[in-house]
Design an enzyme around this catalytic site. Structure first.
Site, PDB file in Angstrom:
ATOM      1  N   ASP A 163      -3.735   1.452  11.723  1.00 12.28           N
ATOM      2  CA  ASP A 163      -5.077   1.061  12.119  1.00 12.28           C
ATOM      3  C   ASP A 163      -4.996   0.626  13.593  1.00 12.28           C
ATOM      4  O   ASP A 163      -4.981   1.472  14.483  1.00 12.28           O
ATOM      5  CB  ASP A 163      -5.459  -0.080  11.163  1.00 12.28           C
ATOM      6  CG  ASP A 163      -6.911  -0.455  11.179  1.00 12.28           C
ATOM      7  OD1 ASP A 163      -7.554  -0.250  12.193  1.00 12.28           O
ATOM      8  OD2 ASP A 163      -7.418  -0.993  10.170  1.00 12.28           O
ATOM      9  N   ARG A 187      -6.522  -0.244  -5.709  1.00 14.10           N
ATOM     10  CA  ARG A 187      -5.308   0.433  -5.250  1.00 14.10           C
ATOM     11  C   ARG A 187      -4.936   1.591  -6.161  1.00 14.10           C
ATOM     12  O   ARG A 187      -4.325   2.561  -5.740  1.00 14.10           O
ATOM     13  CB  ARG A 187      -4.117  -0.530  -5.280  1.00 14.10           C
ATOM     14  CG  ARG A 187      -3.991  -1.430  -4.104  1.00 14.10           C
ATOM     15  CD  ARG A 187      -2.597  -2.034  -4.087  1.00 14.10           C
ATOM     16  NE  ARG A 187      -2.577  -3.332  -3.451  1.00 14.10           N
ATOM     17  CZ  ARG A 187      -2.493  -3.535  -2.131  1.00 14.10           C
ATOM     18  NH1 ARG A 187      -2.407  -2.507  -1.321  1.00 14.10           N
ATOM     19  NH2 ARG A 187      -2.465  -4.750  -1.634  1.00 14.10           N
ATOM     20  N   GLY A 211       0.780  -1.232   0.000  1.00 16.62           N
ATOM     21  CA  GLY A 211       0.000   0.000   0.000  1.00 16.62           C
ATOM     22  C   GLY A 211       0.814   1.287   0.000  1.00 16.62           C
ATOM     23  O   GLY A 211       0.465   2.260  -0.669  1.00 16.62           O
ATOM     24  N   LYS A 231      -6.182   5.827  11.275  1.00 22.12           N
ATOM     25  CA  LYS A 231      -7.529   5.448  11.740  1.00 22.12           C
ATOM     26  C   LYS A 231      -7.435   5.315  13.258  1.00 22.12           C
ATOM     27  O   LYS A 231      -7.446   4.210  13.812  1.00 22.12           O
ATOM     28  CB  LYS A 231      -7.914   4.100  11.127  1.00 22.12           C
ATOM     29  CG  LYS A 231      -8.953   4.196  10.047  1.00 22.12           C
ATOM     30  CD  LYS A 231      -9.448   2.805   9.684  1.00 22.12           C
ATOM     31  CE  LYS A 231     -10.087   2.832   8.320  1.00 22.12           C
ATOM     32  NZ  LYS A 231     -10.504   1.516   7.854  1.00 22.12           N
TER      33      LYS A 231
HETATM   34  C1  PRP Z   1      -2.019  -2.302   6.027  1.00 24.69           C
HETATM   35  C2  PRP Z   1      -1.076  -1.129   6.260  1.00 24.69           C
HETATM   36  C3  PRP Z   1      -0.311  -1.568   7.469  1.00 24.69           C
HETATM   37  C4  PRP Z   1      -1.326  -2.371   8.251  1.00 24.69           C
HETATM   38  C5  PRP Z   1      -1.920  -1.498   9.315  1.00 24.69           C
HETATM   39  O1  PRP Z   1      -1.344  -3.273   5.307  1.00 24.69           O
HETATM   40  O2  PRP Z   1      -0.240  -0.896   5.161  1.00 24.69           O
HETATM   41  O3  PRP Z   1       0.819  -2.347   7.143  1.00 24.69           O
HETATM   42  O4  PRP Z   1      -2.349  -2.769   7.333  1.00 24.69           O
HETATM   43  O5  PRP Z   1      -2.778  -2.233  10.133  1.00 24.69           O
HETATM   44  P1  PRP Z   1      -2.612  -2.315  11.706  1.00 24.69           P
HETATM   45  O6  PRP Z   1      -2.287  -0.911  12.217  1.00 24.69           O
HETATM   46  O7  PRP Z   1      -3.962  -2.787  12.157  1.00 24.69           O
HETATM   47  O8  PRP Z   1      -1.542  -3.297  12.038  1.00 24.69           O
HETATM   48  P2  PRP Z   1      -2.042  -4.533   4.599  1.00 24.69           P
HETATM   49  O9  PRP Z   1      -1.872  -5.725   5.490  1.00 24.69           O
HETATM   50  O10 PRP Z   1      -3.440  -4.147   4.220  1.00 24.69           O
HETATM   51  O11 PRP Z   1      -1.114  -4.782   3.342  1.00 24.69           O
HETATM   52  P3  PRP Z   1      -1.012  -4.002   1.925  1.00 24.69           P
HETATM   53  O12 PRP Z   1      -0.260  -2.714   2.191  1.00 24.69           O
HETATM   54  O13 PRP Z   1      -0.230  -4.936   1.088  1.00 24.69           O
HETATM   55  O14 PRP Z   1      -2.418  -3.745   1.426  1.00 24.69           O
END
Ligand code: PRP
Length: 178
Positions: free
Chosen positions: A105, A167, A44, A133
């Site tokens: 998050d 994305r 991301g 968030k």
């Molecule tokens: C998302 C974001 C963080 C994580 C945050 O990655 O990039 O790494 O989630 O979540 P948290 O604060 O609850 O731990 P994701 O796993 O969606 O991977 P991506 O970037 O490949 O979509």
């Protein structure tokens, strides 16, 4: 359950303006005399990172590296235990490092990632996230640079996905149930 795109929460222009401001904040704090290793967390953050580093001045020795991680849980909840799929190519020992994430998050991924990278003895370690968030936080995590605080709603675009989809959108939009 199927989803469709909803309203724009952050337009491409709003994002671009904030990315410039974040780059200025980073330069104001760190100066340009020491180098900076910018660590993007795939997938991301790659969109945000490439825009952010292009706002850094030429005289700053900025290096880019990526990590791919996933945090494991019971399928619906993250445990915060991070598994590394792709590690950094270079050592960060003695370097000024900034982790770039698209979203924080629960904070569990970042918190675990900070522990991993701290153990590699960087000179400094900071965190820059585009979206926070904050309502969903489960563990305290220090965010040094934050683009936008957003409500606990599902958003996609500018790197953020919904099961791999959307994305590539230039704006960040809400996702709603169909
Ligand atoms: C998302 C974001 C963080 C994580 C945050 O990655 O990039 O790494 O989630 O979540 P948290 O604060 O609850 O731990 P994701 O796993 O969606 O991977 P991506 O970037 O490949 O979509």
């Amino acid at each position: 359950m199927s989803y469709k795109l909803g309203e724009v929460i952050l337009s491409r222009d709003t994002i671009a303006r904030r990315v410039k401001e974040l780059a200025s904040e980073i330069v104001a704090d760190n100066g340009t005399d020491n180098g900076l290793v910018v660590v993007g967390i795939l997938t991301g953050a790659s969109f945000f990172l490439t825009d952010l580093v292009r706002e850094l001045p030429e005289e700053l020795d900025a290096r880019i590296d990526f990590m791919s991680v996933a945090s494991y849980g019971d399928g619906t909840k993250t445990s915060g235990v991070v598994r590394i799929f792709h590690d950094l190519k270079s050592s960060i020992e003695g370097k000024n490092v900034i982790i770039v994430e698209d979203i924080v998050d629960t904070g569990l991924t970042l918190s675990h990632l900070l522990d991993i990278l701290k153990s590699r003895k960087p000179a400094s370690l900071k965190v820059c996230v585009l979206l926070d968030k904050y309502e969903r936080r489960q563990t305290e995590v220090k965010v040094d640079y934050c683009g936008f605080r957003i409500p606990d709603k599902f958003v996609v675009g500018y790197g953020l996905d919904c099961a791999g989809k959307w994305r590539h959108l230039k704006d960040i939009k809400y996702v709603v149930e169909e």
